[in-house]
Design an enzyme around this catalytic site. Structure first.
Site, mmCIF file in Angstrom:
data_model
loop_
_atom_site.group_PDB
_atom_site.id
_atom_site.type_symbol
_atom_site.label_atom_id
_atom_site.label_comp_id
_atom_site.label_asym_id
_atom_site.label_seq_id
_atom_site.Cartn_x
_atom_site.Cartn_y
_atom_site.Cartn_z
ATOM 1 N N TYR A 1 0.823 -1.195 0.000
ATOM 2 C CA TYR A 1 0.000 0.000 0.000
ATOM 3 C C TYR A 1 0.871 1.264 0.000
ATOM 4 C CZ TYR A 1 -3.574 -3.345 1.530
ATOM 5 O OH TYR A 1 -4.412 -4.427 1.631
ATOM 6 N N HIS B 1 -0.021 -12.028 0.527
ATOM 7 C CA HIS B 1 -0.883 -11.022 -0.095
ATOM 8 C C HIS B 1 -1.266 -11.390 -1.533
ATOM 9 C CE1 HIS B 1 -1.564 -6.361 -0.423
ATOM 10 N NE2 HIS B 1 -2.660 -7.074 -0.681
#
Length: 279
Positions: free
Chosen positions: A56, A121
């Site tokens: 992110y 992820h």
């Protein structure tokens, strides 16, 4: 705020989880002051679960969240932090060497000695066999060091989870808990609209209706928490918590829920190749 245990863990997660992706400026810039105020308000309203990832904002989310949590000063044992590994600004790398190095980098950015959950992820973009044979064993070793408490995997296609669960060695998985994400459709349901990379949609209270899950909602302001100005952070947090509170009090839009269930009926109650029934 209702607390929910994921799987057989001893964790008690707030039903609304603080999604840290906005701290990576993926929906617009967030100042350090706004981030600190937002995290402080989240604690006041009963949120105890904070999620982030080195992906992110190219590690920015972890840095901002770590700074905000430290500034608020809540004792570390009173909240839960999850971060991720395997997906980075540079691309995907689920190798044992990279995920092992990844947690050290994340802990430094978060200014912590451990995270409660480390998740692989978006594993559908890697080799599932590598996840099973290399990545998860590496994360199990990290548990032994005390740097992480629990291991998780994230992704969109449901079949990837049964594929992994059916093939990991016995004893690898103590129990299965579910954490849903993107109930606000990654910006689609906001006044400013979705970012260019947005793919799909969902609704918050429908996600919260499943009592077996905790729901991640990205929050960059207190009123998300009151306006689109500085105080928007306060509005964002409040709105998300109000939705959870209404649900806990039985204030559910039954007609809309029935319509959603009707739409989903064709894909529910089917069986995966692994033999596990969809629900």
């Amino acid at each position: 705020m209702e607390l929910r245990p994921p799987g057989n863990t001893a964790l008690k997660l707030s039903c609304v989880r603080f999604g840290g992706s906005p701290f990576g400026s993926v929906y617009g810039s967030v100042s350090d002051e706004e981030a600190i105020d937002t995290v402080h308000e989240a604690f006041k309203l009963g949120i105890n679960f904070f999620d982030t990832s080195p992906y992110y904002g190219g590690t920015l989310s972890e840095k901002v969240l770590g700074k905000a949590l430290k500034a608020v000063g809540v004792p570390r044992n009173e909240y839960i932090v999850s971060t991720k590994c395997g997906r980075y600004k540079e691309g995907f790398d689920f190798s044992a060497e990279r995920v092992t190095r990844s947690i050290d980098e994340s802990l430094e950015r978060l200014q912590m000695e451990y995270v409660d959950i480390l998740q692989c992820h978006d594993i559908e973009f890697g080799s599932l066999d590598q996840i099973i044979n290399e990545t998860i064993p590496a994360l199990q070793k990290l548990k032994e060091t005390g740097k992480i408490r629990f291991v998780g995997i994230t992704g969109l296609p449901l079949e990837i989870f049964t594929y992994v669960l059916d093939r990991v060695p016995l004893g690898t998985v103590d129990g299965v808990g579910v954490i849903s994400a993107s109930p606000l459709s990654m910006g689609l349901l906001t006044e400013s609209g979705p970012p260019e990379w947005h793919p799909a949609s969902a609704e918050l209270q429908y996600s919260l209706c499943n009592k077996d899950t905790s729901t991640i909602v990205g929050m960059k302001s207190v009123e998300q928490y009151f306006t689109l100005s500085y105080f928007s952070s306060f509005i964002q947090v409040h709105v998300n918590v109000v939705a959870a509170t209404e649900l806990a009090q039985g204030q559910i839009d039954e007609q809309t829920l029935a319509e959603v269930e009707e739409i989903l009926k064709p894909v529910k109650n089917q069986t995966w190749p692994s033999g596990i029934q969809k629900s």
